[in-house]
Design a protein around this motif. Structure first.
Motif, PDB file in Angstrom:
ATOM      1  N   PHE A   1       0.835  -1.202   0.000  1.00 44.69           N
ATOM      2  CA  PHE A   1       0.000   0.000   0.000  1.00 44.69           C
ATOM      3  C   PHE A   1       0.873   1.256   0.000  1.00 44.69           C
ATOM      4  CE2 PHE A   1      -2.902  -3.125   1.995  1.00 44.69           C
ATOM      5  CZ  PHE A   1      -3.983  -2.983   1.143  1.00 44.69           C
ATOM      6  N   ARG A   2       1.897   1.287  -0.841  1.00 43.79           N
ATOM      7  CA  ARG A   2       2.809   2.437  -0.837  1.00 43.79           C
ATOM      8  C   ARG A   2       2.104   3.743  -1.199  1.00 43.79           C
ATOM      9  NH1 ARG A   2       6.230  -1.543  -3.370  1.00 43.79           N
ATOM     10  NH2 ARG A   2       7.652  -2.325  -1.795  1.00 43.79           N
ATOM     11  N   GLU A   3       1.181   3.676  -2.148  1.00 47.79           N
ATOM     12  CA  GLU A   3       0.455   4.885  -2.548  1.00 47.79           C
ATOM     13  C   GLU A   3      -0.710   5.186  -1.615  1.00 47.79           C
ATOM     14  OE1 GLU A   3       1.336   2.643  -5.280  1.00 47.79           O
ATOM     15  OE2 GLU A   3       3.114   3.905  -5.373  1.00 47.79           O
ATOM     16  N   HIS A   4      -1.095   4.227  -0.815  1.00 46.62           N
ATOM     17  CA  HIS A   4      -2.245   4.382   0.090  1.00 46.62           C
ATOM     18  C   HIS A   4      -1.819   3.992   1.498  1.00 46.62           C
ATOM     19  CE1 HIS A   4      -4.662   4.797  -3.528  1.00 46.62           C
ATOM     20  NE2 HIS A   4      -4.087   3.698  -3.981  1.00 46.62           N
ATOM     21  N   GLN A   5      -0.918   4.781   2.069  1.00 45.55           N
ATOM     22  CA  GLN A   5      -0.326   4.426   3.356  1.00 45.55           C
ATOM     23  C   GLN A   5      -1.358   4.360   4.475  1.00 45.55           C
ATOM     24  OE1 GLN A   5       3.187   6.709   4.141  1.00 45.55           O
ATOM     25  NE2 GLN A   5       4.216   5.932   2.335  1.00 45.55           N
ATOM     26  N   VAL A   6      -2.330   5.250   4.473  1.00 46.73           N
ATOM     27  CA  VAL A   6      -3.353   5.214   5.515  1.00 46.73           C
ATOM     28  C   VAL A   6      -4.119   3.900   5.435  1.00 46.73           C
ATOM     29  CG1 VAL A   6      -5.478   6.294   6.355  1.00 46.73           C
ATOM     30  CG2 VAL A   6      -3.542   7.718   5.661  1.00 46.73           C
ATOM     31  N   LEU A   7      -4.474   3.488   4.221  1.00 44.86           N
ATOM     32  CA  LEU A   7      -5.154   2.211   4.035  1.00 44.86           C
ATOM     33  C   LEU A   7      -4.276   1.061   4.513  1.00 44.86           C
ATOM     34  CD1 LEU A   7      -7.576   0.600   2.988  1.00 44.86           C
ATOM     35  CD2 LEU A   7      -6.506   0.654   0.721  1.00 44.86           C
ATOM     36  N   GLY A   8      -2.980   1.137   4.266  1.00 40.90           N
ATOM     37  CA  GLY A   8      -2.053   0.101   4.722  1.00 40.90           C
ATOM     38  C   GLY A   8      -2.019  -0.022   6.229  1.00 40.90           C
ATOM     39  N   VAL A   9      -2.020   1.098   6.924  1.00 39.44           N
ATOM     40  CA  VAL A   9      -2.026   1.087   8.387  1.00 39.44           C
ATOM     41  C   VAL A   9      -3.372   0.588   8.907  1.00 39.44           C
ATOM     42  CG1 VAL A   9      -1.910   2.535  10.455  1.00 39.44           C
ATOM     43  CG2 VAL A   9      -0.280   2.896   8.584  1.00 39.44           C
ATOM     44  N   VAL A  10      -4.449   1.117   8.363  1.00 44.21           N
ATOM     45  CA  VAL A  10      -5.788   0.733   8.807  1.00 44.21           C
ATOM     46  C   VAL A  10      -6.020  -0.758   8.563  1.00 44.21           C
ATOM     47  CG1 VAL A  10      -8.259   1.044   8.353  1.00 44.21           C
ATOM     48  CG2 VAL A  10      -6.768   3.033   8.574  1.00 44.21           C
ATOM     49  N   SER A  11      -5.572  -1.274   7.434  1.00 48.68           N
ATOM     50  CA  SER A  11      -5.787  -2.690   7.145  1.00 48.68           C
ATOM     51  C   SER A  11      -5.054  -3.580   8.148  1.00 48.68           C
ATOM     52  CB  SER A  11      -5.369  -3.031   5.716  1.00 48.68           C
ATOM     53  OG  SER A  11      -3.974  -2.924   5.554  1.00 48.68           O
ATOM     54  N   GLN A  12      -3.856  -3.188   8.556  1.00 51.56           N
ATOM     55  CA  GLN A  12      -3.127  -3.983   9.546  1.00 51.56           C
ATOM     56  C   GLN A  12      -3.788  -3.915  10.914  1.00 51.56           C
ATOM     57  OE1 GLN A  12       1.117  -4.622   9.695  1.00 51.56           O
ATOM     58  NE2 GLN A  12       1.331  -3.307   7.891  1.00 51.56           N
ATOM     59  N   VAL A  13      -4.250  -2.730  11.296  1.00 53.31           N
ATOM     60  CA  VAL A  13      -4.947  -2.593  12.580  1.00 53.31           C
ATOM     61  C   VAL A  13      -6.214  -3.445  12.566  1.00 53.31           C
ATOM     62  CG1 VAL A  13      -6.199  -0.986  14.075  1.00 53.31           C
ATOM     63  CG2 VAL A  13      -3.966  -0.331  13.124  1.00 53.31           C
ATOM     64  N   MET A  14      -6.966  -3.385  11.476  1.00 51.04           N
ATOM     65  CA  MET A  14      -8.192  -4.184  11.371  1.00 51.04           C
ATOM     66  C   MET A  14      -7.883  -5.681  11.407  1.00 51.04           C
ATOM     67  SD  MET A  14     -10.386  -1.889   8.637  1.00 51.04           S
ATOM     68  CE  MET A  14     -11.286  -3.302   8.097  1.00 51.04           C
ATOM     69  N   PHE A  15      -6.817  -6.089  10.749  1.00 52.58           N
ATOM     70  CA  PHE A  15      -6.419  -7.496  10.761  1.00 52.58           C
ATOM     71  C   PHE A  15      -6.095  -7.943  12.184  1.00 52.58           C
ATOM     72  CE2 PHE A  15      -2.932 -10.612  10.671  1.00 52.58           C
ATOM     73  CZ  PHE A  15      -3.577 -11.662  10.051  1.00 52.58           C
ATOM     74  N   VAL A  16      -5.297  -7.170  12.903  1.00 47.94           N
ATOM     75  CA  VAL A  16      -4.917  -7.520  14.272  1.00 47.94           C
ATOM     76  C   VAL A  16      -6.140  -7.545  15.181  1.00 47.94           C
ATOM     77  CG1 VAL A  16      -3.645  -6.682  16.296  1.00 47.94           C
ATOM     78  CG2 VAL A  16      -2.534  -6.765  14.060  1.00 47.94           C
TER      79      VAL A  16
END
Length: 161
Positions: free
Chosen positions: A136-151
């Motif tokens: 998610f290099r172009e969508h860093q917020v999505l990358g962070v949110v997706s990991q938080v949601m996964f955890v």
């Protein structure tokens, strides 16, 4: 994925089978590769001294200090959350071992960069093969949110069981 995500997944897996610690710890270690196959955002490593594919000589500079702080904080947060969410008086050591097993493959990448010998070389090839190519290099917020949601999802399911 972050070390926090790997630690929590590892802790969850050992918490599900405390009567079979070897199975739980093995599953925690193996989970690292499966979790890395999920598209995610990795934080940038600035120092060539700690980059998994670098193997550059240790250079004690600002980049190394920043990477060390970030990597250590990430790992400590994962261990602390694993302990807080899943440890009991009887299972705390197993939970910590499971969380450690979940993050161990990333530590072994550092060892591989220094030693370049078997079995680390084969493990590194497997690690790279399993790791997603979709970031998610172009969508860093999505990358962070997706990991938080996964955890949160993994922890929630485990706490519900």
């Amino acid at each position: 994925m972050t070390l926090t995500a790997h630690a929590i997944v590892g802790a969850v897996l050992v918490s599900l089978v405390p009567e079979h610690p070897a199975l739980g710890v093995s599953a925690a270690f193996a989970s690292h590769f499966l979790v890395d196959a999920i598209p995610h955002l990795d934080y940038k490593i600035f120092s060539a001294s700690v980059h998994p594919n670098g193997g550059a000589p240790m250079k004690y500079d600002r980049a190394l200090l920043l990477d060390a702080i970030r990597i250590c904080a990430d790992g400590l947060i994962g261990m602390a959350l694993s302990f807080a969410l899943f440890a009991t008086r009887d299972t705390w050591l197993l939970i910590m071992i499971g969380a450690t097993a979940g993050i161990l493959p990333d530590s072994l990448q550092f060892a591989y960069a220094r030693l370049r010998k078997e079995p680390l070389a084969s493990l590194q090839r497997f690690h790279e093969w399993m790791h997603t190519r979709h970031h998610f290099r172009e969508h860093q917020v999505l990358g962070v949110v997706s990991q938080v949601m996964f955890v949160v999802a993994v922890a929630g399911v485990a706490l519900y069981l």
